[in-house]
Design an enzyme around this catalytic site. Structure first.
Site, short mmCIF file in Angstrom:
data_model
loop_
_atom_site.label_atom_id
_atom_site.label_comp_id
_atom_site.label_asym_id
_atom_site.label_seq_id
_atom_site.Cartn_x
_atom_site.Cartn_y
_atom_site.Cartn_z
N ASP A 178 -15.17 50.78 -29.93
CA ASP A 178 -13.97 51.00 -30.75
C ASP A 178 -14.15 52.17 -31.70
O ASP A 178 -13.49 52.24 -32.73
CB ASP A 178 -13.63 49.75 -31.58
CG ASP A 178 -12.95 48.68 -30.76
OD1 ASP A 178 -12.59 48.98 -29.61
OD2 ASP A 178 -12.78 47.56 -31.26
N CYS A 231 -2.82 36.70 -12.24
CA CYS A 231 -1.88 36.08 -13.19
C CYS A 231 -0.71 35.44 -12.44
O CYS A 231 -0.09 34.49 -12.96
CB CYS A 231 -1.34 37.12 -14.17
SG CYS A 231 -2.53 37.63 -15.43
N CYS A 274 2.73 33.41 -13.73
CA CYS A 274 2.52 32.85 -15.08
C CYS A 274 2.95 33.84 -16.15
O CYS A 274 2.63 35.03 -16.08
CB CYS A 274 1.05 32.49 -15.25
SG CYS A 274 0.65 31.84 -16.90
N CYS A 288 -3.64 30.87 -22.37
CA CYS A 288 -3.97 31.40 -21.04
C CYS A 288 -4.81 30.39 -20.24
O CYS A 288 -5.88 29.98 -20.68
CB CYS A 288 -4.73 32.72 -21.17
SG CYS A 288 -5.22 33.42 -19.56
#
Length: 372
Positions: free
Chosen positions: A149, A203, A206, A263
């Site tokens: 980062d 995924c 969903c 999730c």
């Protein structure tokens, strides 16, 4: 030490050694990819043009360098991406249910799971640097640089291309065996290492992460408007929190995990083997009023070595004021309400203009829920 121009056989062996050594350092997975991210440039430019980065000006400032690793660090040929799980070692089996219960308690303070332990920047950077040094001890890497980062890097894009997972609809990287509760870090190198194949997305239809977002910040699959994201508002955003979003923040005072908690893949989230991510300062059980009572010196002391310290004391108090205001609107516990109203009122006198505005808003929330 071998120089650049190393044979494919040696490079293959080195790639395997990098992955093995990375696991020994505490990383969950290591992947390698190239630097051609041209297909990511148009979506990045569209996202920036729409202003979805909010006041994170560094994203606009660096522009396409985010999608061009070889411009960010000339000579880069490959990017090594490392994944590190961060769920605390002591997290219970039903940790997600516990987080949902906490979010439903107006007096409780909710800090994002990743920020309850040691600052991940420090943990990742030190271990990534050890891995980079390990590579340099065996072969001349040309260029080599560690990122956590710390520069404009499209880390999810790079990680997905390196086979570490796929970009979920919430924009985070997902892994079938580990969910999304992990950090990512990168090493840029000037070695033509063999690259890993990307994995497919899982995924399906969903959309739980999209539907659960308190502020509807996920505007469509894979696209986030940071200006509405609670993590952005409580961490990156330094000004007043928009009035219409304050009630939606609830008791979240640093970050938001809702899209990860809901999730299904995070039923596989793995606990970190490292003590660095164990909960500090009881932040998994903290109460809003207890945290509000910290003065600046106590804030600095209690957040030493934590990612939380980077937001500073004023932003910390701003976030707490919003959460306390939401608590006043949601609970009828007379004793708690009286203590909150007194604490917020006493703080008004010496508060900065930014904090004063949030304090006044918080106090008005008591009027919409008069005590019985």
């Amino acid at each position: 030490m071998e120089q650049l121009g190393t044979s494919p056989k040696v490079l293959h062996a080195l790639a395997q050694d990098i992955k093995q050594y990375g696991r020994a350092l505490g990383f969950s997975q290591i992947g390698i990819t190239g630097v051609d991210l041209r297909s990511a440039e148009a979506p990045l430019l569209a996202w920036l043009a729409a202003g979805h980065h909010g006041n994170m000006d560094y994203m606009q400032r660096h522009g396409l360098k985010r999608a061009r690793p070889a411009e960010l660090l000339p000579g880069t040929l490959r990017v090594i991406t490392a994944r590190m799980d961060y769920l605390p070692r002591a997290a219970p089996e039903n940790w997600r249910e516990g987080e949902w219960r906490r979010l439903a308690q107006p007096e409780a303070a909710t800090v994002s799971v990743y920020a309850r332990g040691r600052d991940y920047h420090k943990v990742l950077r030190r271990r990534l640097q050890q891995l980079a040094d390990h590579i340099a001890a065996q072969v001349d890497p040309g260029v080599v640089r560690v990122f956590t980062d710390s520069a404009p890097v499209l880390e999810v894009e790079l990680a997905a291309r390196a086979g570490l997972g796929w970009r979920g609809k919430h924009t985070l990287l997902l892994q079938r065996d580990s969910g999304s509760m992990f950090f990512l870090g990168e090493i840029f190198v000037g070695l033509p290492l063999p690259v890993d194949a990307p994995t497919s997305a899982h995924c399906g239809t969903c959309r739980k992460c999209i539907d659960i977002c308190p502020t509807q910040a996920i505007i469509k699959p894979g696209e986030l408007d940071a200006r509405r994201c609670i993590s952005y508002l409580t961490i990156e955003h330094g000004g007043p929190i928009p009035l219409e979003l304050r009630p939606l923040i609830g008791n979240r005072i640093y970050g938001c995990d809702d899209c990860q908690l809901i999730c299904p893949w995070n039923r596989h989230a793995r606990r970190s083997p490292l003590p660095d991510f164990d909960v500090r300062q009881g932040l998994d059980q903290a109460l809003l009023l207890d945290l509000w009572r910290w003065n600046k010196a106590e804030f600095e002391q209690h957040t030493e070595g934590s990612a939380i310290r980077r937001i500073g004391f004023e932003r910390w108090r701003r976030n707490l004021a919003v959460a306390l205001g939401n608590g006043l609107r949601q609970t009828r516990d007379a004793a708690w309400r009286a203590a909150v109203i007194q604490a917020l009122g006493e703080a008004l006198v010496q508060a900065s203009p930014l904090l004063q505005e949030h304090l006044r808003w918080a106090l008005t929330q008591a009027e919409s829920n008069p005590a019985e």
